[in-house]
Design a protein around this motif. Structure first.
Motif, short mmCIF file in Angstrom:
data_model
loop_
_atom_site.label_atom_id
_atom_site.label_comp_id
_atom_site.label_asym_id
_atom_site.label_seq_id
_atom_site.Cartn_x
_atom_site.Cartn_y
_atom_site.Cartn_z
N THR A 224 1.09 -1.17 0.10
CA THR A 224 -0.25 0.03 0.05
C THR A 224 0.82 1.02 0.08
OG1 THR A 224 -0.35 -0.45 1.95
CG2 THR A 224 -2.13 -0.88 1.35
N GLU A 225 1.91 0.79 -0.37
CA GLU A 225 3.15 2.08 -0.19
C GLU A 225 3.52 2.27 -1.60
OE1 GLU A 225 5.81 0.17 2.63
OE2 GLU A 225 4.30 0.23 4.11
N GLU A 226 2.63 2.93 -3.03
CA GLU A 226 3.04 3.61 -3.92
C GLU A 226 1.71 4.14 -3.84
OE1 GLU A 226 3.25 0.14 -7.06
OE2 GLU A 226 4.22 -1.37 -4.90
N ALA A 227 1.91 5.06 -5.12
CA ALA A 227 0.87 6.27 -5.32
C ALA A 227 1.20 6.00 -7.16
CB ALA A 227 1.49 7.69 -4.90
N ARG A 228 -0.38 6.45 -8.24
CA ARG A 228 0.25 6.54 -9.05
C ARG A 228 -0.25 8.24 -9.48
NH1 ARG A 228 -5.41 3.54 -11.59
NH2 ARG A 228 -6.20 4.87 -10.49
N ILE A 229 0.65 8.24 -10.55
CA ILE A 229 0.67 9.39 -11.06
C ILE A 229 0.58 8.94 -12.94
CG2 ILE A 229 2.17 11.21 -12.56
CD1 ILE A 229 4.38 10.63 -10.10
N THR A 230 -1.04 9.99 -13.62
CA THR A 230 -1.37 10.01 -14.92
C THR A 230 -1.46 10.97 -15.25
OG1 THR A 230 -3.20 8.88 -14.05
CG2 THR A 230 -3.85 9.19 -16.35
N LEU A 231 -0.53 10.96 -16.71
CA LEU A 231 -0.89 12.45 -17.34
C LEU A 231 -1.25 11.94 -18.70
CD1 LEU A 231 3.28 11.78 -18.05
CD2 LEU A 231 2.35 13.20 -15.86
N LEU A 232 -2.11 13.41 -18.88
CA LEU A 232 -3.46 13.43 -20.21
C LEU A 232 -2.76 14.51 -20.44
CD1 LEU A 232 -5.89 14.01 -16.93
CD2 LEU A 232 -5.97 11.30 -18.39
N GLY A 233 -3.13 13.72 -21.83
CA GLY A 233 -2.78 14.97 -22.74
C GLY A 233 -1.50 14.85 -22.98
N VAL A 234 -1.10 13.48 -23.32
CA VAL A 234 0.88 13.36 -23.63
C VAL A 234 0.30 13.57 -25.18
CG1 VAL A 234 2.40 12.15 -23.25
CG2 VAL A 234 0.87 12.55 -21.75
N PRO A 235 1.40 14.38 -26.04
CA PRO A 235 1.17 14.55 -27.46
C PRO A 235 1.33 13.19 -27.91
CG PRO A 235 2.92 15.83 -26.62
CD PRO A 235 2.62 15.28 -25.45
N ASP A 236 1.41 12.62 -29.04
CA ASP A 236 1.56 11.36 -30.01
C ASP A 236 2.70 11.46 -30.46
OD1 ASP A 236 0.61 8.62 -29.99
OD2 ASP A 236 -0.14 8.85 -31.52
N ARG A 237 3.84 11.59 -29.95
CA ARG A 237 5.16 11.61 -31.13
C ARG A 237 6.06 11.20 -30.41
NH1 ARG A 237 7.81 15.67 -29.25
NH2 ARG A 237 6.36 17.68 -28.49
N PRO A 238 6.71 10.74 -31.40
CA PRO A 238 8.08 9.35 -30.84
C PRO A 238 8.99 10.42 -29.92
CG PRO A 238 7.65 9.96 -33.13
CD PRO A 238 6.93 10.42 -32.79
N GLY A 239 9.16 9.67 -28.60
CA GLY A 239 10.20 10.42 -28.14
C GLY A 239 9.47 11.07 -26.38
N ALA A 240 8.44 11.21 -26.28
CA ALA A 240 7.28 11.75 -25.30
C ALA A 240 7.48 10.95 -24.53
CB ALA A 240 5.86 12.05 -25.90
N ALA A 241 7.22 9.84 -24.24
CA ALA A 241 7.45 8.38 -23.14
C ALA A 241 9.35 7.98 -22.94
CB ALA A 241 6.87 7.59 -23.61
N ALA A 242 10.10 8.49 -23.55
CA ALA A 242 11.29 8.65 -23.97
C ALA A 242 11.85 10.14 -22.86
CB ALA A 242 12.17 8.58 -25.14
N ALA A 243 11.28 11.74 -22.71
CA ALA A 243 11.24 12.08 -22.47
C ALA A 243 10.76 11.94 -20.36
CB ALA A 243 10.60 13.67 -22.99
N ILE A 244 10.33 11.65 -20.38
CA ILE A 244 9.37 11.63 -19.94
C ILE A 244 10.34 10.40 -18.85
CG2 ILE A 244 6.90 10.32 -18.23
CD1 ILE A 244 5.56 11.17 -21.45
N PHE A 245 10.05 9.54 -19.04
CA PHE A 245 11.16 8.43 -18.50
C PHE A 245 12.41 9.10 -17.82
CE2 PHE A 245 6.71 6.45 -19.66
CZ PHE A 245 6.34 6.37 -17.53
#
Ligand code: ADP
Ligand code: ASP
Ligand code: MG
Length: 415
Positions: free
Chosen positions: A254-275
């Motif tokens: 129970t020691e976890e949290a969730r982060i949700t990113l809404l409206g992330v532009p759909d283009r290569p590299g977006a997930a890479a930049a976030i993580f």
């Protein structure tokens, strides 16, 4: 021999640990004992820091937190001396535990155990402060919550010890947290593979890093009670023959949290930049879900879980990425929990996932995210639903002490 916080919580328990250590010495063993901070000391030190600073400096945090383990070792050395044996306590730094520089979650990079070896040669019982080391830039570091287990395994590896005994407040590794499930059963053996999944999904009895370290260095871990004599649990190497039950354990967190990113532009590299940003902030990301963008705006939604203690750091790390990518919104949710089932046997048996989902459905529990490995299924649910979910799964897979003799309906579980 490693003693956890509850096992050294008061004077009587320190003396009891001292007697156990001396008994091994009397039996002709050379003993190094790693001790944790007493009782709730580490929590109290964290609270003290937060009283003076909302976001304490990590280097100073480590200076503070490392004191808890020093107290235990000094006291235990005194108790051993009074039993007529010669003991010496060492800080992590004095014991030669060298780590990287990531304060509050440092990784051990080397153990220069000369001083421990010299003390053993000098016929001393050596007490090493757990959970801490000295970084390659000569600062005091700590190894993350539960880190004394890792100190113990690292010292055992460096000394090529016969065994690393982890003395704790339960009788060993159980089929579920015995504080949550009354008829949880103690496992006589558990494989490294399963123990890694268990530790990663919330079974705090061994810190994840300690299991990884033991596996790569070939250290034998024996987990047992510091309050009673019993056989405990041995963590077995993959080469040691054992049966693979369908399901071995149910774990939770129970020691976890969730982060949700809404409206992330759909283009290569977006997930890479976030993580990348999260990685640079040293935040360990667990379950990740990215939906398929639909509609005209073609924006994606990315959701992931992290340890609650990293939530603040993750939010700080994501702020510049949000601006740079034009992410519409970032939501956080600290009320999530996770329940997992682990078993090497599920690899070759269909129907396990279906049964997990049916069991949770019968309890009226909604599953918000799912992640799997070949031997694990994890479900993210509301945190207040966790105890019920753990009990229901434990009984659905017939893991309880009262179930041992019964015929298994699926798989070839024979324990
Ligand atoms: P220590 O202070 O000795 O390091 P911890 O509190 O870190 O002890 O870990 C032991 C605790 O882990 C137990 O008290 C128990 O509540 C919890 N735990 C969670 N899952 C399990 C499990 N599957 N088997 C045994 N203990 C578990
Ligand atoms: N005292 C530290 C903690 O509470 C380390 C440990 O107990 O292993 O996390
Ligand atoms: Mg622990």
């Amino acid at each position: 021999m490693k003693f956890g916080g509850t096992s050294v919580a008061d004077a009587e328990r320190i003396k009891r640990a001292a007697r156990r250590i001396v008994a091994q010495r009397v039996a002709g063993k050379r003993v190094v004992a790693v001790l944790s901070a007493r009782g709730k000391t580490t929590d109290q030190l964290i609270a003290m820091a937060e009283e003076v600073s909302p976001q304490p400096d990590p280097r100073e945090m480590d200076m503070l937190l490392s004191t808890g383990e020093r107290i235990s070792c000094a006291l235990c050395a005194m108790a051993i001396n009074d039993l007529g044996y010669r003991a010496i306590s060492l800080t992590g730094s004095q014991a030669g535990i060298v780590t990287d520089t990531s304060h509050t979650k440092a990784k051990i990079v080397d153990v220069r155990a000369d001083r421990i070896r010299d003390a053993l040669t000098d016929d001393r019982i050596v007490l090493v402060a757990g959970f801490q080391g000295v970084s390659t830039s000569r600062d005091v570091t700590t190894l993350g919550r539960g880190g004394s287990d890792t100190t113990a395994v690292a010292v055992a590896a460096a000394l090529r010890a016969e065994v690393c005994e982890i003395y704790t407040d339960v009788a060993g590794v159980f089929t579920a947290d015995p504080r949550l499930v009354a008829d949880a059963r103690k496992l006589p053996f558990v494989s490294f593979e399963e123990m890694l999944e268990m530790a990663a999904s919330g079974a705090k009895v061994l810190q994840l890093r300690s299991v990884e370290y033991a596996r790569t260095q070939g250290v034998r871990i024996h987990c047992r009670s510091s309050f009673e004599d019993g056989p405990g649990t041995v963590v077995l190497g993959e080469d040691e023959t054992m049966e693979h039950p369908l399901i071995t354990a149910v774990t939770h967190s129970t020691e976890e949290a969730r982060i949700t990113l809404l409206g992330v532009p759909d283009r290569p590299g977006a997930a890479a930049a976030i993580f990348r940003a999260l990685a640079e902030a040293n935040c360990n990301v667990d379950t990740i879900i990215q939906n398929e963008p639909r509609g005209a705006d073609r924006d994606a939604e990315v959701s992931f879980t992290i340890a609650s203690e990293d939530l603040r750091a993750a939010e700080d790390a994501l702020a510049p990425v949000q601006a740079e990518l034009g992410i519409a919104q970032i939501d956080t949710d600290s009320e999530i929990g996770k329940v997992s089932i682990i078993g090497a046997g599920m690899r070759s048996h269909p129907g396990v996932a279906a049964r997990v989902f049916e069991t949770l459905a019968d309890e009226d529990i909604n599953i918000e995210m799912i992640s799997t490995s070949p031997i694990k299924i994890s479900c993210v649910i509301r945190s207040d639903a966790v105890p019920g979910a753990v009990r229901a799964l434990h009984s659905a897979f017939e893991l309880g002490a009262s179930e041992v003799q019964r015929e298994r309906p699926i798989g070839q579980q024979t324990r």
